[in-house]
Scaffold this motif. Structure first.
Motif, PDB file in Angstrom:
ATOM      1  N   VAL A  93       2.909 -14.019   1.719  1.00 30.31           N
ATOM      2  CA  VAL A  93       2.242 -12.803   1.279  1.00 30.31           C
ATOM      3  C   VAL A  93       0.882 -12.736   1.944  1.00 30.31           C
ATOM      4  O   VAL A  93       0.076 -13.666   1.835  1.00 30.31           O
ATOM      5  CB  VAL A  93       2.087 -12.783  -0.254  1.00 30.31           C
ATOM      6  CG1 VAL A  93       1.390 -11.516  -0.707  1.00 30.31           C
ATOM      7  CG2 VAL A  93       3.442 -12.909  -0.938  1.00 30.31           C
ATOM      8  N   ASP A  96      -1.624  -7.250   3.247  1.00 36.46           N
ATOM      9  CA  ASP A  96      -0.946  -5.957   3.282  1.00 36.46           C
ATOM     10  C   ASP A  96       0.580  -6.042   3.359  1.00 36.46           C
ATOM     11  O   ASP A  96       1.246  -5.012   3.400  1.00 36.46           O
ATOM     12  CB  ASP A  96      -1.462  -5.113   4.451  1.00 36.46           C
ATOM     13  CG  ASP A  96      -1.280  -5.807   5.798  1.00 36.46           C
ATOM     14  OD1 ASP A  96      -0.623  -6.863   5.853  1.00 36.46           O
ATOM     15  OD2 ASP A  96      -1.808  -5.290   6.800  1.00 36.46           O
ATOM     16  N   VAL A  98       4.509  -8.319   2.471  1.00 36.88           N
ATOM     17  CA  VAL A  98       5.303  -9.303   1.737  1.00 36.88           C
ATOM     18  C   VAL A  98       6.509  -9.662   2.590  1.00 36.88           C
ATOM     19  O   VAL A  98       7.290  -8.778   2.979  1.00 36.88           O
ATOM     20  CB  VAL A  98       5.771  -8.742   0.376  1.00 36.88           C
ATOM     21  CG1 VAL A  98       6.660  -9.756  -0.351  1.00 36.88           C
ATOM     22  CG2 VAL A  98       4.587  -8.352  -0.489  1.00 36.88           C
ATOM     23  N   ASP A 112       5.731  -3.815   2.492  1.00 33.01           N
ATOM     24  CA  ASP A 112       4.369  -3.775   1.988  1.00 33.01           C
ATOM     25  C   ASP A 112       4.411  -4.012   0.480  1.00 33.01           C
ATOM     26  O   ASP A 112       5.450  -4.383  -0.075  1.00 33.01           O
ATOM     27  CB  ASP A 112       3.687  -2.449   2.347  1.00 33.01           C
ATOM     28  CG  ASP A 112       4.449  -1.232   1.806  1.00 33.01           C
ATOM     29  OD1 ASP A 112       5.266  -1.391   0.874  1.00 33.01           O
ATOM     30  OD2 ASP A 112       4.213  -0.132   2.317  1.00 33.01           O
ATOM     31  N   TYR A 113       3.304  -3.774  -0.215  1.00 31.38           N
ATOM     32  CA  TYR A 113       3.236  -4.102  -1.636  1.00 31.38           C
ATOM     33  C   TYR A 113       4.011  -3.135  -2.523  1.00 31.38           C
ATOM     34  O   TYR A 113       4.145  -3.372  -3.728  1.00 31.38           O
ATOM     35  CB  TYR A 113       1.782  -4.195  -2.090  1.00 31.38           C
ATOM     36  CG  TYR A 113       1.184  -5.539  -1.802  1.00 31.38           C
ATOM     37  CD1 TYR A 113       1.133  -6.526  -2.768  1.00 31.38           C
ATOM     38  CD2 TYR A 113       0.709  -5.843  -0.529  1.00 31.38           C
ATOM     39  CE1 TYR A 113       0.612  -7.776  -2.488  1.00 31.38           C
ATOM     40  CE2 TYR A 113       0.181  -7.078  -0.243  1.00 31.38           C
ATOM     41  CZ  TYR A 113       0.139  -8.047  -1.224  1.00 31.38           C
ATOM     42  OH  TYR A 113      -0.369  -9.281  -0.933  1.00 31.38           O
ATOM     43  N   SER A 117       5.342  -3.810  -6.422  1.00 35.85           N
ATOM     44  CA  SER A 117       4.974  -2.834  -7.438  1.00 35.85           C
ATOM     45  C   SER A 117       6.214  -2.237  -8.088  1.00 35.85           C
ATOM     46  O   SER A 117       6.276  -2.049  -9.312  1.00 35.85           O
ATOM     47  CB  SER A 117       4.119  -1.719  -6.819  1.00 35.85           C
ATOM     48  OG  SER A 117       2.905  -2.237  -6.307  1.00 35.85           O
ATOM     49  N   THR A 125      -1.473  -5.833  -5.853  1.00 36.82           N
ATOM     50  CA  THR A 125      -2.239  -5.983  -4.625  1.00 36.82           C
ATOM     51  C   THR A 125      -2.426  -7.485  -4.371  1.00 36.82           C
ATOM     52  O   THR A 125      -2.180  -8.314  -5.259  1.00 36.82           O
ATOM     53  CB  THR A 125      -3.629  -5.333  -4.737  1.00 36.82           C
ATOM     54  OG1 THR A 125      -4.408  -6.062  -5.706  1.00 36.82           O
ATOM     55  CG2 THR A 125      -3.526  -3.874  -5.146  1.00 36.82           C
ATOM     56  N   TYR A 126      -2.897  -7.832  -3.187  1.00 40.67           N
ATOM     57  CA  TYR A 126      -3.149  -9.242  -2.897  1.00 40.67           C
ATOM     58  C   TYR A 126      -4.180  -9.827  -3.847  1.00 40.67           C
ATOM     59  O   TYR A 126      -4.018 -10.937  -4.357  1.00 40.67           O
ATOM     60  CB  TYR A 126      -3.616  -9.422  -1.452  1.00 40.67           C
ATOM     61  CG  TYR A 126      -3.826 -10.887  -1.102  1.00 40.67           C
ATOM     62  CD1 TYR A 126      -2.804 -11.633  -0.528  1.00 40.67           C
ATOM     63  CD2 TYR A 126      -5.040 -11.520  -1.377  1.00 40.67           C
ATOM     64  CE1 TYR A 126      -2.985 -12.977  -0.238  1.00 40.67           C
ATOM     65  CE2 TYR A 126      -5.225 -12.862  -1.090  1.00 40.67           C
ATOM     66  CZ  TYR A 126      -4.188 -13.581  -0.525  1.00 40.67           C
ATOM     67  OH  TYR A 126      -4.371 -14.914  -0.255  1.00 40.67           O
TER      68      TYR A 126
END
Length: 247
Positions: A93, A96, A98, A112-113, A117, A125-126
């Motif tokens: 991770v 920006d 995964v 992306d995230y 989500s 978020t990170y």
């Protein structure tokens, strides 16, 4: 996606704590005061850990070993290892992106995230992942301090996420954290137990977390060992075989 891979991914969002076996040369404590809030966070450049994690979900229980590496504010890397030196899954991770590879089903993910989500129904978020993982308090967004007796209770609102931090007044360590998505009402609740010294810093070696999504709980218990922090640069290897299917 098999259960081993699933809890490996979920554990990134709720990991924390460690049982100290080697004094980390680079570990140090920082006391941060925001208004009436006083807390001791662990600071480092690189962190490594090994341990055991367990998931209980829908009446089923799965456990496995894992290896973890972190470059602070940059990369979280985890290898899920059920036993006998076999790796079931690897995750990486960044701020920006995964990345995940499932060696059992010969599949991989690059996203992306939005993936996390959607999976947790919580805006990920990170920074959220790292804060939960380390058990560190972060001053961010709108904040207020609530009188809670022997604990400092701090509420933060950052975008859609409502954070409730409970910090011991004597230990100045985070003892409980709840993250709630204001739009979906889904939550991740984390308790940090059995604090032991890691260098100069008291750090939890047991974590119990509950992710509540659509009223259905998934409970995670994590026990970490062989934790070290260092200034030595670590690698975060991640490669996907050419014949693996993209999810």
């Amino acid at each position: 996606m098999n259960k081993v891979l699933l809890y490996g991914l979920l554990s990134i969002a709720i990991l924390s704590g460690c049982k100290k076996e080697v004094v980390p040369a680079a570990a140090e404590t920082v006391t941060e005061t925001v208004g009436r809030v006083s807390v001791k966070n662990i600071e480092f450049n690189y962190l490594t850990a090994k341990g055991q994690l367990k998931l209980n979900e829908s009446g089923e229980s799965v456990s496995s070993g894992y290896s973890l590496r972190i470059k602070k504010d940059s990369v979280i890397w985890i290898s899920v290892q059920p036993g006998l030196g076999i790796e079931a899954a690897r995750l990486k991770v960044t701020r920006d992106s995964v990345f995940m590879v499932n060696r059992i089903h010969r599949e991989y993910l690059a996203s992306d995230y939005s993936y996390l989500s959607e999976k947790f129904k919580v805006d990920m978020t990170y920074n959220v992942l790292q804060a939960i993982l380390l058990g560190n308090y972060q001053a961010q967004g709108q904040e207020k301090v609530v009188d809670a007796g022997e604990q400092q209770h701090i509420q933060q609102l950052n975008a859609n996420l409502l954070f409730d931090y409970f910090i011991g007044r004597q230990t100045q360590k985070l003892q409980q954290l709840q993250v709630k998505d204001q739009q979906t009402s889904n939550t991740i609740s984390v308790k940090y137990n059995n604090f032991q010294e890691v260098g100069q810093v008291a750090f939890a070696h047991e974590l119990v977390a509950v992710a509540m999504k659509s009223g259905k709980p998934a409970t995670f218990t994590l026990n970490h060992s062989k934790v070290t922090t260092t200034d030595e640069v670590l690698d975060f290897p991640f490669a996907v075989p050419a014949d693996y299917k993209r999810l």
